[in-house]
Design an enzyme around this catalytic site. Structure first.
Site, PDB file in Angstrom:
ATOM      1  N   HIS A   1       0.836  -1.203   0.000  1.00 48.10           N
ATOM      2  CA  HIS A   1       0.000   0.000   0.000  1.00 48.10           C
ATOM      3  C   HIS A   1       0.868   1.248   0.000  1.00 48.10           C
ATOM      4  O   HIS A   1       1.967   1.246   0.538  1.00 48.10           O
ATOM      5  CB  HIS A   1      -0.889   0.041   1.257  1.00 48.10           C
TER       6      HIS A   1
ATOM      7  N   TYR B   1       1.409   1.062  13.814  1.00 51.18           N
ATOM      8  CA  TYR B   1       2.218   1.938  12.975  1.00 51.18           C
ATOM      9  C   TYR B   1       1.731   3.370  13.010  1.00 51.18           C
ATOM     10  O   TYR B   1       0.562   3.662  13.036  1.00 51.18           O
ATOM     11  CB  TYR B   1       2.355   1.399  11.546  1.00 51.18           C
TER      12      TYR B   1
END
Length: 171
Positions: free
Chosen positions: A63, A130
């Site tokens: 991504h 993250y």
């Protein structure tokens, strides 16, 4: 103690290893602190934190987001073990389309700069936290087939399986 390991080919990507303190109750670690922050580029300003919980054999990615919502990511393995995979997609880069990876165990993190596609494979049940420096913008989000890059990295071919669990958008 914090140690930094720069990727051998894509040298703007690096891994941070922090101490994990296990005991009979579980474990404790500092996933982000002033020492770790000091290792990150000064331009990296966290605006969002995400948590991904994955079963073993889950593949997520690759991504990235287009300008003006490109993202740098600080990816931390809070539980389990993952193969973190990144691909340089910066136009004009000497390493464009070059893939790389780090194995991340609990207490290990990787910094992925803007201009990279990112994904991972959960080798065992894993929790990944993250931090990103730009918000998620669905209309600027892009995906690329992670399995093609797994096959390009000989050391990772053992992790490729027809049984990988993936989102249909990642195929």
């Amino acid at each position: 103690m914090v140690t930094k390991t720069i990727h051998n080919t894509l040298n703007d990507v690096f891994k941070i290893t922090s101490d994990v303190y296990p005991d009979n109750r579980g474990s404790f670690e500092e996933s982000f602190n002033e020492i770790i922050k000091h290792e990150l580029p000064e331009s990296f300003k966290v605006c969002q934190e995400n948590i991904s919980i994955s079963k073993a054999n889950v593949a997520r990615g690759l991504h990235w987001q287009l300008y003006p919502y490109r993202q740098a990511k600080f990816v931390h393995c809070a539980k389990g073990k993952i193969i973190d995979i990144f691909v340089d997609i910066r136009k004009g880069s000497n390493t464009i389309f070059k893939p790389g990876y780090f194995v991340l165990n609990q207490g290990e993190s990787v910094f992925i700069p803007r201009g990279y596609a990112h994904g991972f494979i959960a080798i065992e049940e894993s929790v990944v936290v993250y931090k990103v420096d730009s918000p998620y913008a669905p209309e600027y989000a892009r995906d690329m087939d992670l399995t093609g890059y797994i096959k390009l990295i000989p050391e990772l071919s053992k992790y490729y399986s027809e049984n990988l669990i993936m989102s249909t958008k990642d195929l």
